[in-house]
Design an enzyme around this catalytic site. Structure first.
Site, PDB file in Angstrom:
ATOM      1  N   LYS A 226       0.816  -1.217   0.000  1.00 13.21           N
ATOM      2  CA  LYS A 226       0.000   0.000   0.000  1.00 13.21           C
ATOM      3  C   LYS A 226       0.852   1.270   0.000  1.00 13.21           C
ATOM      4  CE  LYS A 226      -4.330  -2.037   1.185  1.00 13.21           C
ATOM      5  NZ  LYS A 226      -5.365  -2.393   2.156  1.00 13.21           N
ATOM      6  N   ARG A 261      -3.526 -10.167   4.611  1.00  5.95           N
ATOM      7  CA  ARG A 261      -3.919 -10.263   3.198  1.00  5.95           C
ATOM      8  C   ARG A 261      -2.771  -9.717   2.366  1.00  5.95           C
ATOM      9  NH1 ARG A 261      -5.939  -7.007  -0.623  1.00  5.95           N
ATOM     10  NH2 ARG A 261      -7.539  -7.772  -2.051  1.00  5.95           N
TER      11      ARG A 261
HETATM   12  N1  PMM Z   1      -7.346  -4.029   0.517  1.00  6.79           N
HETATM   13  C1  PMM Z   1      -7.632  -4.022  -0.794  1.00  6.79           C
HETATM   14  C2  PMM Z   1      -8.719  -4.760  -1.311  1.00  6.79           C
HETATM   15  N2  PMM Z   1      -9.493  -5.504  -0.495  1.00  6.79           N
HETATM   16  N3  PMM Z   1      -9.991  -6.298   1.669  1.00  6.79           N
HETATM   17  C3  PMM Z   1      -9.739  -6.309   2.986  1.00  6.79           C
HETATM   18  N4  PMM Z   1     -10.509  -7.047   3.811  1.00  6.79           N
HETATM   19  N5  PMM Z   1      -8.702  -5.605   3.523  1.00  6.79           N
HETATM   20  C4  PMM Z   1      -7.880  -4.835   2.766  1.00  6.79           C
HETATM   21  O1  PMM Z   1      -6.965  -4.195   3.321  1.00  6.79           O
HETATM   22  C5  PMM Z   1      -8.124  -4.777   1.362  1.00  6.79           C
HETATM   23  C6  PMM Z   1      -9.220  -5.536   0.853  1.00  6.79           C
HETATM   24  C7  PMM Z   1      -6.801  -3.183  -1.721  1.00  6.79           C
HETATM   25  O2  PMM Z   1      -5.643  -3.843  -2.138  1.00  6.79           O
HETATM   26  P1  PMM Z   1      -5.499  -4.558  -3.602  1.00  6.79           P
HETATM   27  O3  PMM Z   1      -5.999  -3.569  -4.627  1.00  6.79           O
HETATM   28  O4  PMM Z   1      -4.065  -4.861  -3.743  1.00  6.79           O
HETATM   29  O5  PMM Z   1      -6.324  -5.801  -3.580  1.00  6.79           O
END
Ligand code: PMM
Length: 292
Positions: A226, A261
């Site tokens: 991030k 995650r």
């Molecule tokens: N971050 C992203 C997308 N989905 N879901 C949860 N539960 N927690 C998160 O921190 C989260 C998420 C954004 O990251 P990406 O675009 O790399 O998937």
């Protein structure tokens, strides 16, 4: 709605084999891997690779939540994720999570084999979401965010970010319980990067034990690649932020997070294995000292 889990076989987070959730983004525009896995075959192959690397859950998403991203309609999201969930369900034995805020997408993904719904709106984007999850008996992640993706990074403000996020998650978890989602199926997420400044993200990570105690359910933490990490270590390219991500993985798992995650599953699994060995050695050493 088909109840996929027979009585007694409802989803329980406690049965998940490890703390690492691998990200499978089927989007043209996610900030770190947008466009790489838009073809279903590529996304399925990527997911299988993440399981081989030790992922205990795969999180499949078809709508970018990157700051400034435009929303996608349900038809587009379904076209992106359903073939991938179906293909992964046929090839892997770990649970598949669907990252969506739409009940219609959640329902179709569950029919295709998903057993967890990861909802970055904590049930607020779609009034049918919580009952859909409850009816199916699947797992549920309720995440905190401030505003929608298009506007969320415009000067977010909190009285006390940790207290505000805990209060919000506690309220949304109560709504999930009221809709009939089982206690053991609930997980909460502070939503790192969703309507938060660097200082807000760091305060939430610094206060993880307080946050975990406050929400009273297992907590998922998503820091992977991030932008606050990019700003801290001065790295623009998201894929070059995996070392910085690992520092937060160590931190989060050490302070009680139940799941992280991540995009770099291999690194996070190695962290979890080493931390587990150190925790066991700490207990063994304490027993030696106490028996003197
Ligand atoms: N971050 C992203 C997308 N989905 N879901 C949860 N539960 N927690 C998160 O921190 C989260 C998420 C954004 O990251 P990406 O675009 O790399 O998937």
């Amino acid at each position: 709605m088909v109840r996929l889990y027979a009585e007694g076989l409802m989803f329980r987070w406690a049965t998940i084999a490890g703390p690492v959730m691998g990200v499978v983004n089927v989007t043209p525009d996610s900030f770190s891997d947008g466009g790489r896995f838009i073809a279903p075959e590529a996304a399925i192959e990527h997911g299988i690779g993440l399981v081989d690397a030790g992922a205990a859950v795969l999180d499949v998403g078809g709508e970018s939540t990157r700051p400034g991203a435009a929303p996608v309609d349900a038809g587009t999201e379904l076209d992106r994720v359903i073939p991938v969930v179906e293909g992964l369900a046929a090839h892997v034995s770990v649970p598949i999570s669907i990252d969506t805020t739409k009940a219609v997408v959640a329902r179709a993904a569950i029919a295709a084999g998903a057993t967890i719904v990861n909802d970055v709106s904590a049930g607020e984007a779609d009034t049918a979401m919580l009952s859909t999850v409850a009816d199916a008996g699947v797992g549920y992640v309720a995440m905190h965010r401030r505003g929608a993706s298009a506007t969320m990074q415009r000067d977010p403000q909190y009285t006390d970010v940790v207290a505000d996020v805990v209060e919000y998650l506690a309220r949304r978890l109560d709504a999930a319980r009221a809709a009939g989602i089982a206690e053991n199926a609930l997980m909460a997420d502070p939503g790192i990067g969703f309507g938060k400044t660097i200082e807000h993200n760091l305060a939430l990570l610094a206060s993880l034990p307080e946050l975990i105690a406050g929400v009273g359910v297992p907590v998922l933490v998503g820091t992977s690649r991030k932008s606050f990490l990019g700003r801290l270590v001065d790295v623009d390219e998201p894929a070059a932020r995996d070392d910085a991500t690992l520092a937060t993985v160590v931190w989060a798992l050490e302070r009680g997070a139940s799941m992280v995650r991540v995009h770099d599953v291999r690194g996070a699994v190695q962290v979890a294995v080493v931390l587990g060995a150190l925790a066991r050695a700490t207990v063994a050493r304490r027993e030696v000292v106490e028996s003197r």
